[in-house]
Scaffold this motif. Structure first.
Motif, PDB file in Angstrom:
ATOM      1  N   ARG A   1       0.826  -1.213   0.000  1.00  0.00           N
ATOM      2  CA  ARG A   1       0.000   0.000   0.000  1.00  0.00           C
ATOM      3  C   ARG A   1       0.858   1.260   0.000  1.00  0.00           C
ATOM      4  O   ARG A   1       0.608   2.207  -0.751  1.00  0.00           O
ATOM      5  N   ASP A   2       1.903   1.266   0.825  1.00  0.00           N
ATOM      6  CA  ASP A   2       2.749   2.453   0.925  1.00  0.00           C
ATOM      7  C   ASP A   2       3.572   2.672  -0.343  1.00  0.00           C
ATOM      8  O   ASP A   2       3.829   3.812  -0.741  1.00  0.00           O
TER       9      ASP A   2
ATOM     10  N   LEU B   1      -2.127   5.193  -1.886  1.00  0.00           N
ATOM     11  CA  LEU B   1      -3.525   4.842  -1.626  1.00  0.00           C
ATOM     12  C   LEU B   1      -4.362   4.858  -2.898  1.00  0.00           C
ATOM     13  O   LEU B   1      -5.173   3.956  -3.136  1.00  0.00           O
TER      14      LEU B   1
ATOM     15  N   GLU C   1      -6.219   1.414  -4.842  1.00  0.00           N
ATOM     16  CA  GLU C   1      -7.679   1.386  -4.793  1.00  0.00           C
ATOM     17  C   GLU C   1      -8.268   0.342  -5.741  1.00  0.00           C
ATOM     18  O   GLU C   1      -7.942   0.283  -6.927  1.00  0.00           O
TER      19      GLU C   1
ATOM     20  N   TRP D   1      -8.728  -3.379  -1.521  1.00  0.00           N
ATOM     21  CA  TRP D   1      -8.262  -2.095  -1.002  1.00  0.00           C
ATOM     22  C   TRP D   1      -9.298  -1.020  -1.323  1.00  0.00           C
ATOM     23  O   TRP D   1      -9.655  -0.815  -2.484  1.00  0.00           O
TER      24      TRP D   1
ATOM     25  N   LYS E   1      -9.958   2.972  -0.082  1.00  0.00           N
ATOM     26  CA  LYS E   1      -9.571   4.161   0.683  1.00  0.00           C
ATOM     27  C   LYS E   1      -8.503   3.846   1.730  1.00  0.00           C
ATOM     28  O   LYS E   1      -8.558   4.303   2.867  1.00  0.00           O
ATOM     29  N   GLY E   2      -7.526   3.046   1.323  1.00  0.00           N
ATOM     30  CA  GLY E   2      -6.394   2.748   2.188  1.00  0.00           C
ATOM     31  C   GLY E   2      -6.622   1.649   3.199  1.00  0.00           C
ATOM     32  O   GLY E   2      -5.714   1.314   3.968  1.00  0.00           O
TER      33      GLY E   2
END
Length: 414
Positions: free
Chosen positions: A269-270, A274, A278, A386, A388-389
């Motif tokens: 994710r990082d 984000l 999605e 995933w 919104k994070g």
């Protein structure tokens, strides 16, 4: 002379095996050594570091009381996602460090090589293993009572993904399967191909690639040209990051991007951001919003899911991955087996682990037969996306915490 060298070589190998068998007696009197081989660097580093954190947390909590009056000491080795390195690390832990068991690990390719190395020793090491998912391993090694498999087999993965795809409206028709080209990827991809075709999906291609490759543009370009409804890949964390970034660069917009466990890490994710993560879909064994009660037998080591997640998050300032909790539970199982056995005798420890039947923060902990293995634990799988994070659970329906975002939103506005 050749015959003499052969005899001497065989004698040395036998001596190494006997020295391991006597290992617990000559190890430091105040510690019980556990071997842990993980891909701490390379394409599996993300989930491997999660697994290491889980084992380190378990080690500290176990050692508050100790086991048989001793401390547990986990000795970590880095396999670099290379089976030859994994075998060398395994043999070093057996012959030099005198470990009494192996716990943890990630990747069927590495696991298969490690278990092959186990075969050279008598007695064989005990393994409470988290990284074995290929049915090839289950068929080859599953009848050995001393091997406890914690991770779900590939048919649990692919049947869950198949059923999820069948639940979508409108139902996708075509699937492109991409996979890393070693045991993990090829075995999973073969089973996915079979399951998807049986369910009526058209698999337009099944193509392998080298995990950790610096450029997957040719693969993604071919996939884009086939315009599949679903692009489904089976690989590792670094590959997931590259596929996401290069898929965006190419403007590749299937109706659904789906992958396996490596998609669920915080590192993924990082690394992609984000917005770019999605609507990507992955598969998991466990998520931190699960709700399992504490163990009645060992609530200090196996608390409720909520309490375990709170402890992990406070320690590491990050959300746990399922490899974090799976490796934690595996080490607790090994420690409690040794404790119940009352000694380091292999057969007594194996019998004691086989008798474990308790709740854990990951769910019911009990080793029972699977298709080909005599001792297998967790079998549940869930689909997440995933959003919104955060990871919203989508499937099975009774575990859902959100609704699927489908079809995949175009890259253009991001």
């Amino acid at each position: 002379m050749r015959e003499l060298r052969a005899v001497m070589g065989a004698a040395l190998l036998a001596l190494a095996a006997m020295s391991w068998g006597a290992g617990p007696a000559v190890a430091a009197e105040d510690e019980i050594r556990i071997g842990a081989v993980w891909g701490l660097t390379g394409p599996t580093a993300g989930v491997s570091q999660e697994g290491r954190r889980g084992m380190e947390m378990a080690q500290e909590l176990i050692n508050r009381k100790g086991v048989l009056g001793k401390k547990i000491r986990v000795i970590f080795e880095d396999d670099k996602a290379d089976p030859a390195v994994g075998v060398s690390a395994t043999e070093k832990l057996i012959t030099q460090d005198k470990v009494v068991a192996f716990v943890g690990g990630v990747g069927s390719t590495i696991c298969n090589a490690m278990l092959g190395a186990f075969e050279k020793y008598n007695p064989r090491p005990i393994g409470v293993l988290t990284g074995c998912g290929a049915t090839t391993i289950e068929q080859r090694f599953g009848k050995e009572r001393g091997y406890f498999f914690v991770h779900p087999w590939e048919y649990y993965y692919q049947s869950t993904m198949r059923d999820f795809l069948l639940s979508l409206t409108p139902r996708p028709q075509t699937v492109f399967i991409a996979h890393e080209d070693r045991l993990y990827g090829t075995s999973h991809a073969k089973m996915a191909d079979e399951y998807f075709k049986e369910a009526g999906f058209k698999v337009v291609a099944r193509e392998g690639f080298k995990s950790g490759a610096p450029d997957l543009t040719p693969l993604l370009t071919r996939a884009k040209g086939m315009n599949p409804d679903v692009f489904y890949w089976i690989a590792y964390g670094a590959d997931a990051i590259l596929i996401t970034k290069q898929g965006k660069e190419l403007g590749f917009n299937p109706r659904l991007y789906a992958s396996t466990v490596q998609l669920g890490t915080q590192e993924y994710r990082d690394a992609v951001g984000l917005d770019n993560a999605e609507a990507f879909v992955g598969i998991t064994v466990w998520e931190p919003n699960a709700d399992f009660a504490a163990s009645r037998e060992w609530p200090d080591l196996l608390p409720s899911t909520r309490d375990w997640v709170r402890e992990y998050t406070a320690r590491y300032k990050r959300e746990p991955h399922y490899y974090s909790i799976m490796s934690y539970v595996a080490l607790v199982a090994a420690a409690k087996g040794i404790e119940a056995a009352g000694s380091l005798d292999r057969e007594k420890v194996v019998a004691a682990i086989e008798k474990i039947n308790t709740m854990s923060p990951m769910g019911p902990l009990k080793f029972s037969p699977s298709k080909f293995a005599v001792n297998h634990a967790f079998k549940q799988m869930m689909i997440f996306q995933w959003q919104k994070g955060q990871k919203a659970l989508l499937f099975p329906r009774d575990t859902a915490t959100g609704a699927v975002r489908y079809p995949f939103p175009p890259w253009t506005p991001r």
